[in-house]
Design an enzyme around this catalytic site. Structure first.
Site, PDB file in Angstrom:
ATOM      1  N   LEU A  39       0.780  -1.155  -0.006  1.00  0.00           N
ATOM      2  CA  LEU A  39       0.000  -0.077   0.028  1.00  0.00           C
ATOM      3  C   LEU A  39       0.794   1.270   0.047  1.00  0.00           C
ATOM      4  CD1 LEU A  39      -2.936  -0.763   2.845  1.00  0.00           C
ATOM      5  CD2 LEU A  39      -3.025  -0.949   0.105  1.00  0.00           C
ATOM      6  N   ASP A  40       0.431   2.393  -0.538  1.00  0.00           N
ATOM      7  CA  ASP A  40       1.302   3.622  -0.323  1.00  0.00           C
ATOM      8  C   ASP A  40       1.290   3.741   1.152  1.00  0.00           C
ATOM      9  OD1 ASP A  40       0.758   3.847  -3.393  1.00  0.00           O
ATOM     10  OD2 ASP A  40      -0.645   5.323  -3.029  1.00  0.00           O
ATOM     11  N   GLN A  41       2.333   4.705   1.417  1.00  0.00           N
ATOM     12  CA  GLN A  41       2.760   5.121   2.807  1.00  0.00           C
ATOM     13  C   GLN A  41       1.458   5.828   3.231  1.00  0.00           C
ATOM     14  OE1 GLN A  41       6.083   7.755   3.145  1.00  0.00           O
ATOM     15  NE2 GLN A  41       5.995   7.360   5.320  1.00  0.00           N
ATOM     16  N   THR A  50      -1.672   5.656   2.887  1.00  0.00           N
ATOM     17  CA  THR A  50      -2.860   4.614   2.909  1.00  0.00           C
ATOM     18  C   THR A  50      -2.787   3.789   4.018  1.00  0.00           C
ATOM     19  OG1 THR A  50      -2.850   4.904   0.184  1.00  0.00           O
ATOM     20  CG2 THR A  50      -4.298   3.001   1.332  1.00  0.00           C
ATOM     21  N   ARG A  80      -5.866   7.163  -6.312  1.00  0.00           N
ATOM     22  CA  ARG A  80      -5.732   8.674  -6.374  1.00  0.00           C
ATOM     23  C   ARG A  80      -5.753   9.389  -7.599  1.00  0.00           C
ATOM     24  NH1 ARG A  80      -0.494   8.257  -2.176  1.00  0.00           N
ATOM     25  NH2 ARG A  80      -0.865  10.602  -2.085  1.00  0.00           N
TER      26      ARG A  80
END
Length: 299
Positions: A126-128, A130, A245
């Site tokens: 996951l993105d940091q 998120t 996003r």
């Protein structure tokens, strides 16, 4: 979900005694190491009701009273499920999934997990910014099977996001809100001049699909928000960097708190990215049974 447990780095230390005392020593400040080795922490141990020689096997003590436990909230790890083949972890917003470049980016979900389960392997990220569910494998065969399931789109992933606005803007002439999933089919490519950003690129971009629909707009357990917002459910059919996003920003509904793709007004609405990976469904890599994991949306 099989179970949910919050594992502090103190619990990490207790489990590590069955692996290697050296792993425990690496995690303790030198002053605490000397206290443990020479049993000079009698005042602290007395508070817990233990004799010094029993410090390493005190499994029933609350974290706040165990002399070896570090109780910083930042060191906690939330485990949704654990079995012989996989782990399901609940990542907080702001924590990297894997180590980054530089000594200040070594604390991450995978390193915390590997301190407890040294064999744990990365499957996806996951993105940091998120938060939400992340799967890790516990051996190479499970990693291979799980990675293949993600690559072949056999894993159902669902997210929830908040964007600015009023859900009534989606109502039809009768005032009814839509309930069906709506696709976003916009190709995405790397923005090479501003990496790691992504852009919509109809010429060179890869085919990307996201499904979205309105979620239940009011949640009694969610913190009260002072700004008009729309709660969305999202399903990334493909799995690309920053896909959700970029797609929401492209259709005019950037995610609140998105410091990469939102306008200044939407960025100012929240100190964190309002995006949470709340559901995963997949077949177990060993026995093939259907599994579903859910994480409560924290906003």
């Amino acid at each position: 979900c099989a179970h949910r447990q919050v594992i502090s780095s103190g619990a990490l230390i207790k489990r590590s005694f069955s692996l290697s005392i050296l792993q425990v020593i690496k995690l303790l400040p030198i002053s605490r190491i000397l206290d443990v080795l020479y049993f000079k922490s009698a005042p602290m141990v007395a508070d817990s009701g233990l004799e010094p020689c029993n410090m390493a096997v005190a499994d029933d003590l609350p974290a706040l009273h165990h002399p070896l436990l570090m109780t910083s909230e930042a060191s906690q790890l939330v485990c949704i499920h654990e079995d012989a083949d996989l782990l399901v972890l609940d990542k907080p917003s702001g924590l990297l999934c894997v180590p980054g470049r530089g000594p200040d980016k070594q604390d991450c979900l995978s390193s915390r997990a590997q301190s407890i389960w040294p064999e744990a392997l990365i499957v996806h990220r996951l993105d940091q910014a998120t938060s939400g569910l992340v799967i890790m494998a516990r051996h190479i065969d499970a990693q291979r099977k799980l990675s293949q399931a993600f690559a072949e789109r056999q894993v159902h992933k669902q997210y929830e996001a908040l964007v600015a606005g009023d859900a009534s803007q989606f109502a039809d002439a009768t005032g009814a809100l839509p309930v069906d999933w709506t696709p976003i089919d916009l190709p995405i490519a790397a923005d090479w001049e501003r990496r790691p950003l992504r852009i919509i690129d109809v010429i060179d971009g890869k085919s990307i699909r996201t499904l979205w629909r309105l979620a239940q707009q009011s949640k009694a357990e969610a913190p009260a928000l002072t700004w008009p917002h729309i709660r969305l459910q999202l399903q990334p059919i493909t799995g690309r960097t920053h896909q959700l996003r970029v797609h929401l920003a492209a259709i005019g509904h950037p995610i609140a708190g998105d410091m990469l793709y939102a306008d200044a007004a939407s960025q100012s609405l929240s100190p964190r990215l309002m995006l949470h990976a709340c559901q995963l469904r997949l077949d177990h890599p060993s026995h093939g049974g259907a599994m579903e994991f859910v994480s409560a949306v924290p906003f």
